[in-house]
Design an enzyme around this catalytic site. Sequence first.
Site, short mmCIF file in Angstrom:
data_model
loop_
_atom_site.label_atom_id
_atom_site.label_comp_id
_atom_site.label_asym_id
_atom_site.label_seq_id
_atom_site.Cartn_x
_atom_site.Cartn_y
_atom_site.Cartn_z
N GLU A 299 0.75 -0.96 -0.25
CA GLU A 299 0.16 -0.18 0.38
C GLU A 299 0.87 1.45 -0.36
O GLU A 299 1.99 1.00 0.25
CB GLU A 299 -0.54 -0.05 1.52
CG GLU A 299 -1.41 -1.37 1.52
CD GLU A 299 -2.48 -0.86 2.93
OE1 GLU A 299 -2.76 -1.95 3.80
OE2 GLU A 299 -1.67 -0.09 3.50
N CYS B 175 6.36 -7.99 6.96
CA CYS B 175 7.41 -7.30 8.03
C CYS B 175 6.91 -8.01 9.94
O CYS B 175 6.34 -8.99 9.87
CB CYS B 175 6.47 -5.80 9.15
SG CYS B 175 7.32 -5.15 10.10
N CYS C 9 -1.16 1.76 8.03
CA CYS C 9 -0.73 0.61 8.02
C CYS C 9 -0.26 -0.56 7.84
O CYS C 9 -0.86 -1.30 8.73
CB CYS C 9 1.19 0.71 9.13
SG CYS C 9 2.22 0.16 8.94
N CYS D 272 2.91 8.20 1.61
CA CYS D 272 3.84 7.50 2.31
C CYS D 272 4.01 5.87 1.35
O CYS D 272 2.54 5.26 1.68
CB CYS D 272 2.64 7.05 3.65
SG CYS D 272 2.81 5.85 4.50
N CYS E 95 0.16 -2.95 15.44
CA CYS E 95 -0.10 -2.06 14.18
C CYS E 95 -0.70 -3.50 13.22
O CYS E 95 0.30 -4.51 13.86
CB CYS E 95 1.97 -2.34 13.44
SG CYS E 95 1.47 -1.54 12.29
N CYS F 119 5.21 -5.07 16.04
CA CYS F 119 4.93 -3.83 17.40
C CYS F 119 3.45 -4.80 17.18
O CYS F 119 2.36 -4.59 16.72
CB CYS F 119 4.74 -3.09 17.05
SG CYS F 119 6.66 -2.42 16.54
N1 SAH Z 1 8.56 0.19 10.83
C1 SAH Z 1 8.82 1.43 10.40
C2 SAH Z 1 7.83 2.33 9.84
C3 SAH Z 1 6.35 1.99 9.26
S1 SAH Z 1 5.92 1.99 10.84
C4 SAH Z 1 8.19 2.00 12.28
O1 SAH Z 1 8.31 1.23 12.85
O2 SAH Z 1 8.44 3.09 11.87
C5 SAH Z 1 4.53 3.53 10.29
C6 SAH Z 1 4.49 4.18 12.36
O3 SAH Z 1 2.83 3.81 11.88
C7 SAH Z 1 4.89 3.58 12.97
O4 SAH Z 1 5.72 4.56 14.42
C8 SAH Z 1 4.10 3.11 13.12
O5 SAH Z 1 3.93 2.42 14.86
C9 SAH Z 1 2.58 3.44 13.23
N2 SAH Z 1 1.95 2.08 13.39
C10 SAH Z 1 1.12 1.49 13.17
N3 SAH Z 1 0.25 1.19 13.25
C11 SAH Z 1 -0.39 1.99 13.41
C12 SAH Z 1 -2.06 2.67 14.04
N4 SAH Z 1 -3.12 1.74 13.63
N5 SAH Z 1 -2.39 3.98 14.41
C13 SAH Z 1 -1.59 4.72 13.81
N6 SAH Z 1 -0.36 5.15 13.87
C14 SAH Z 1 0.56 3.20 13.57
#
Ligand code: SAH
Length: 341
Positions: free
Chosen positions: A90, A110, A331, A103, A117, A114
């Site tokens: 995406e 991945c 994400c 973005c 996420c 986390c």
């Molecule tokens: N792996 C990298 C980049 C991708 S995630 C990283 O961790 O930075 C990009 C950002 O989106 C990260 O800060 C992640 O924690 C956040 N993110 C993931 N899921 C989310 C959600 N449901 N709402 C808001 N931010 C989210």
Amino acid sequence: MSIYDLTIEELTDYFINNGDKKFYANELFSWIYAKEKRIDSFDKATNLKKETRDKLKENFIISNIEIVTVEKAKDVSKYLFKLNDLEHIEAVLMNHDYGNSLCISSQVGCNMGCKFCESGRRKKVRNLTTGEMVEQILKVESYSNTRISHIVIMGIGEPFDNYDNICKFIKIINHPKGINIGARHITVSTCGIVPKILEFSSFPYQVNLAISLHAPNDNLRKEIMPISKVYPLKDLISAIKIYLEKTNRRVTFEYILLKDVNDSEADARELSCLLKGINAYVNLIPYNETDSLQFRRSNPLTIARFYDILKKNNITVTIRREFGSTISAACGQLRSKKEGI
Ligand code: SAH
């Protein structure tokens, strides 16, 4: 191999090795990247010799990814792409008053895991090639008929787990004959892979670095971000200090506010202590809720209180403007919907 995988230096080597003129690299870069050109067939590069074009056709393909669906809301649209091997990724286009930012994804799936996420629910299948990242920009610009001025590498994947391709990607899109996006308009976001943060401090481009922090201490961070079992906060913060010293830049800390998880007043105070004296900027992010995960967004009052505490402690802080909570823009959400998992 995709033609978008190559930096201008690699393309120059390719032409030299083929006994062609060196300046063909500049010519071809302009054919594939200059806004008014962007050819979809090497035959259209009319000032290159016929044999050169035939060789290019033998060695490279131009397009590798295709737009499957686009979901639009006010000032934001989300693109789902299908790759050559039928995987999906995406990208999200956001219209700001200062320009348009895209973005992009850096991996299929991945491995960082986390807990909050959506992307991490599917393990990494593979890294994206440099070309697949470049093409997300080209395809969205062409479909939306806009010029993208800013790139954030914050889609699916952990960019520092695909380090070499990310560096090549930055070189290509920043090149004046490439897409010509200013280094200061490019942001790489990482969950905190310490050795790569250190390596990145020698990368000679003035790009921005964002760190997904999301917790003020290791106990909590370990619960929601498994990467911190490998790289605890102490190591992360000292790597960031080295990065700041070497690059003379500022880093951004992203902090998603998760209801009753990391949003208490004590958390805000602990975060202020952790970041005291660091040339940093904290971006508080309202959580984009997703059906499959149990996390909820903090209420506005809690967010405001958290913000105030950081401010009072002299931490530079903003609350991220919200984009796309109505179109599954967080994400990995669109891919999950498409694949039904
Ligand atoms: N792996 C990298 C980049 C991708 S995630 C990283 O961790 O930075 C990009 C950002 O989106 C990260 O800060 C992640 O924690 C956040 N993110 C993931 N899921 C989310 C959600 N449901 N709402 C808001 N931010 C989210």
